[in-house]
Write an enzyme that holds these catalytic residues in place. Structure first.
Site, mmCIF file in Angstrom:
data_model
loop_
_atom_site.group_PDB
_atom_site.id
_atom_site.type_symbol
_atom_site.label_atom_id
_atom_site.label_comp_id
_atom_site.label_asym_id
_atom_site.label_seq_id
_atom_site.Cartn_x
_atom_site.Cartn_y
_atom_site.Cartn_z
ATOM 1 N N ASP A 189 22.272 77.503 39.119
ATOM 2 C CA ASP A 189 20.836 77.642 38.882
ATOM 3 C C ASP A 189 20.372 78.974 39.459
ATOM 4 O O ASP A 189 19.362 79.049 40.162
ATOM 5 C CB ASP A 189 20.085 76.470 39.515
ATOM 6 C CG ASP A 189 18.648 76.363 39.015
ATOM 7 O OD1 ASP A 189 18.364 76.808 37.882
ATOM 8 O OD2 ASP A 189 17.802 75.829 39.757
ATOM 9 N N ASN A 221 15.431 81.651 43.099
ATOM 10 C CA ASN A 221 16.386 81.092 44.061
ATOM 11 C C ASN A 221 17.115 82.184 44.838
ATOM 12 O O ASN A 221 18.192 81.955 45.392
ATOM 13 C CB ASN A 221 17.406 80.203 43.346
ATOM 14 C CG ASN A 221 16.839 78.828 43.042
ATOM 15 O OD1 ASN A 221 15.906 78.375 43.697
ATOM 16 N ND2 ASN A 221 17.395 78.162 42.045
ATOM 17 N N ASP A 266 19.224 77.368 47.489
ATOM 18 C CA ASP A 266 19.109 76.157 46.669
ATOM 19 C C ASP A 266 20.325 75.925 45.768
ATOM 20 O O ASP A 266 20.293 76.164 44.560
ATOM 21 C CB ASP A 266 17.837 76.207 45.826
ATOM 22 C CG ASP A 266 17.493 74.830 45.233
ATOM 23 O OD1 ASP A 266 18.243 73.873 45.497
ATOM 24 O OD2 ASP A 266 16.486 74.732 44.519
#
Length: 322
Positions: A195, A200, A211
């Site tokens: 992700d 992030n 994260d």
């Protein structure tokens, strides 16, 4: 303790159960999948506590994420490490799983800054060096079964698509799924952040990757493509810069560039299904008021068409840039 209505007292009690004191500044952070809070402990400094959504990840899967982080930090990847108490980093309070991290100071990552982009590429190369030898045995694989076929079932049962749009929506969705399943054929897979987008990442003397909640196994390009934006020429310049850093550490298989648009399609469909599946959580209608409206689903018809066109176009090629 109610996950959907965590009270300050419950959060304080959970922290005290592992010997941490909430002395000031308890504040909810912008997180939808989990419940995340920042606070100040006079003894331990600024901390961030994450309460994991029940039923999403098992304790073994969360522990595997943490073990991956410890291995990455050992390889000089800039990641925040969860606090350890009595040799544990995943804790339980009133049947709820949680973990605590030191707060990472830094400013927003600038995805249009080529120096920062090259530094990120170097960090992702280090991450993938570890990921190639650190199997995630408890976590799922980035697959069309999960991101497309399972997601379609969720949209059938949970999405509030207007009746007049439903037939056409699923017709276009099924065309997208069929084409993506043909094109998404990764040759090599490794443990990923999965992700990796600008929200992030923080910048403090270099990029910090945050994260890892979605970490799983997949192709290396998954951690690169979300940094690309703009025209095709701009994306090639960004990609060339990323890979200059990446390949200072690890070779990149350029054939994976053909997976970018299939991966984009998978993320798009999975995101729609994620919102539909979480719609009963009060946080979602409050924070995504545009979802499940007739205008939203009408727009998705156009988005599906555009993505089908991208799937039919030639993939990015480094040879056309160099």
């Amino acid at each position: 303790m109610n996950y959907y209505a965590l009270t300050p007292d419950a959060i304080v009690d959970a922290m005290m159960s592992i010997g941490l004191h909430v002395d000031s500044g308890l504040m909810a952070l912008n997180s939808y999948e989990n419940r995340v809070y920042r606070f100040k402990s006079d003894q331990d400094g600024a901390l961030v506590a994450k309460f994991y959504r029940p039923g999403r990840w098992s304790r073994a899967q969360i522990q595997e994420e943490h073990n991956f982080l410890f291995a990455l930090a050992k390889a000089k990847v800039r990641v925040a490490l969860p606090l350890v108490r009595d040799q544990q980093s995943v804790f339980v309070f009133n049947d709820m799983l949680f973990a605590v991290w030191p707060a990472v100071a830094g400013r927003q990552f600038e995805a249009d800054n080529l120096d920062q982009l090259e530094a990120l590429g170097e960090q992702l190369g280090r991450l993938h060096q570890v990921g190639a030898t650190f199997p995630l045995v408890h976590r799922p694989t980035l697959s069309t079964d999960d991101y497309l076929l399972r997601a379609r079932k969720v949209l059938v049962t949970e999405a509030q698509i207007p009746a007049k749009l439903k037939e056409e929506f699923f017709k276009r969705l099924d065309a997208l799924i069929a084409r993506t399943c043909v094109l998404y054929q990764p040759k090599q897979q490794l443990s990923l952040h999965c992700d990796c987008h600008a929200s992030n990442i923080l910048w403090h003397d270099g990029p910090w990757l945050l994260d890892f909640d979605d970490c799983r196994t997949g192709p290396a390009v998954q951690d690169l493509w979300m940094m690309l934006s703009g025209s095709r020429q701009e994306q090639l310049m960004q990609l060339d810069t990323l890979l200059a850093g990446y390949e200072s550490v690890r070779e990149f298989d350029s054939s994976e560039l053909a997976l970018i648009e299939p991966l984009r399609a998978m993320r798009m469909v999975n995101y729609m299904a994620w919102l539909a599946a979480r719609w009963s959580d009060p946080a979602f209608p409050a924070n995504f008021p545009w979802f499940n409206t007739p205008d939203y689903w009408q727009q998705q018809l156009r988005v599906l068409d555009e993505q089908l066109q991208l799937l039919a176009a030639p993939p990015l090629s480094l040879t056309s840039w160099n």
